[in-house]
Design an enzyme around this catalytic site. Structure first.
Site, mmCIF file in Angstrom:
data_model
loop_
_atom_site.group_PDB
_atom_site.id
_atom_site.type_symbol
_atom_site.label_atom_id
_atom_site.label_comp_id
_atom_site.label_asym_id
_atom_site.label_seq_id
_atom_site.Cartn_x
_atom_site.Cartn_y
_atom_site.Cartn_z
ATOM 1 N N HIS A 1 -0.935 10.837 -2.514
ATOM 2 C CA HIS A 1 -2.362 10.369 -2.229
ATOM 3 C C HIS A 1 -3.276 11.287 -1.890
ATOM 4 O O HIS A 1 -4.426 11.343 -2.247
ATOM 5 C CB HIS A 1 -2.268 9.530 -0.852
ATOM 6 C CG HIS A 1 -3.600 9.015 -0.318
ATOM 7 N ND1 HIS A 1 -4.335 9.952 0.463
ATOM 8 C CD2 HIS A 1 -4.208 8.080 -0.654
ATOM 9 C CE1 HIS A 1 -5.486 9.047 0.831
ATOM 10 N NE2 HIS A 1 -5.361 7.961 0.032
ATOM 11 N N HIS B 1 0.798 -1.506 0.006
ATOM 12 C CA HIS B 1 -0.087 -0.021 -0.086
ATOM 13 C C HIS B 1 0.915 1.256 0.017
ATOM 14 O O HIS B 1 1.629 1.468 0.808
ATOM 15 C CB HIS B 1 -0.914 -0.201 1.298
ATOM 16 C CG HIS B 1 -1.925 1.394 1.274
ATOM 17 N ND1 HIS B 1 -1.888 2.118 2.385
ATOM 18 C CD2 HIS B 1 -2.799 1.616 0.648
ATOM 19 C CE1 HIS B 1 -2.825 2.907 2.510
ATOM 20 N NE2 HIS B 1 -3.350 2.515 1.027
#
Length: 303
Positions: A102, A60
């Site tokens: 992100h 991730h």
């Protein structure tokens, strides 16, 4: 007098209801637009297959438990840990470059401030994207993380090419019109093979657009609040090969339903040992984690 007031009240309520209906019609049209597109895809169901048959491990934002997220350093470490896929997020700068970050803001993971869409590539490449990690996680701090840069997507492809398998999440595509087409162009430019890429997003419209352009790329629909009814999964199956639901909002029955539609399922984000063990017992297709080495060991122990 009362009758007059009643008539006025009735007329007022009629006007109010009419105005509300006028406001709702555009919303209704917008909400059905994507479903209409999905129904039109019935003739070209996404039949792409993942290259891994066993439970796969997704790093991730790279090995983000050990290195600054979404940096080349985190991706290199995830590759060293033999993660099956490396997940990363893309945004677009003010001057039109896809970068790996992100958040909509640079504030959390750099020493800068502001929205990505308002900053140029030059502005963003001056930022330190690593020191924050050393300060927050001193146990895993390293000198080389100081001054780590926010990479462009092209830099990632130039560095790793087809030596790794990617899961690329399109962040906030409504802010960046046609970003999905720019992604497809870069995949072609760097000759990233279809079986080395998964594209995922919470935005179903952009996934449908990608599917129309290339039905061979595996697509995953991310879900914050997955529906327990089967209609949602039935629609998703028309353009995607899998779902990425919030782990905290699913159970074993949901995993079973997804797999009954022949959909892969990799819930996000599992770092706790109990959650990882639970998900594996449910039979998920993949585990998204900040600690790919830990999940790899657990899978090895189960063999």
């Amino acid at each position: 007098m009362r009758k007059g007031r009643y008539k006025l009240h009735k007329a007022y309520m009629s006007i109010k209801i009419a105005l509300l209906l006028m406001m709702l019609i555009p919303l209704s049209q917008a909400s059905t637009a994507v479903n209409t597109q999905i129904h039109e895809l019935a003739y070209s169901v996404n039949k792409a297959k993942l290259p891994i048959e066993d439970t796969y491990v997704v790093a991730h934002r790279g090995a983000s438990g050990y290195a600054p997220e979404n940096t080349l350093e985190a991706f290199a470490l995830a590759k060293k840990m033999e993660a099956d896929f490396i997940e990363l997020d893309i945004q677009r700068t003010k001057d039109g470059t896809l970068i790996v970050l992100h958040d909509k803001l640079v504030d959390r993971t750099t020493n800068g401030e502001g929205k990505v869409k308002d900053l140029s590539l030059h502005d963003i490449q001056q930022l330190d994207a690593g020191s924050w990690f050393n300060e927050k996680y001193p146990k895993y701090a390293k000198k080389e993380y100081v001054g780590a840069k926010v990479p462009t997507l092209e830099q990632v492809f130039e560095t790793f090419g087809n030596s790794i398998q990617y899961i690329i999440e399109l962040k906030s595509p409504h802010l960046y019109p046609k970003m999905e087409m720019e992604l497809l162009n870069l995949l072609e430019k760097y000759q990233i093979e279809d079986d080395h890429i998964i594209i995922q997003s919470f935005d179903e419209k952009c996934l449908v657009n990608i599917h129309k352009q290339n039905a061979n790329i595996p697509l995953f629909q991310l879900l914050k609040r997955p529906n327990t009814d089967e209609q949602q999964l039935k629609l998703i199956k028309k353009y995607a090969v899998g779902v990425g639901p919030n782990f905290k909002r699913i159970n074993e029955d949901y995993v079973r339903k997804a797999k009954s539609f022949q959909l892969y399922i990799h819930p996000y984000t599992l770092n706790d040992e109990f959650e990882i063990e639970t998900a594996l017992n449910w039979g998920v297709s993949g585990i998204i984690t900040n600690y790919p080495d830990k999940v790899k060991r657990k899978l090895s122990d189960k063999k």
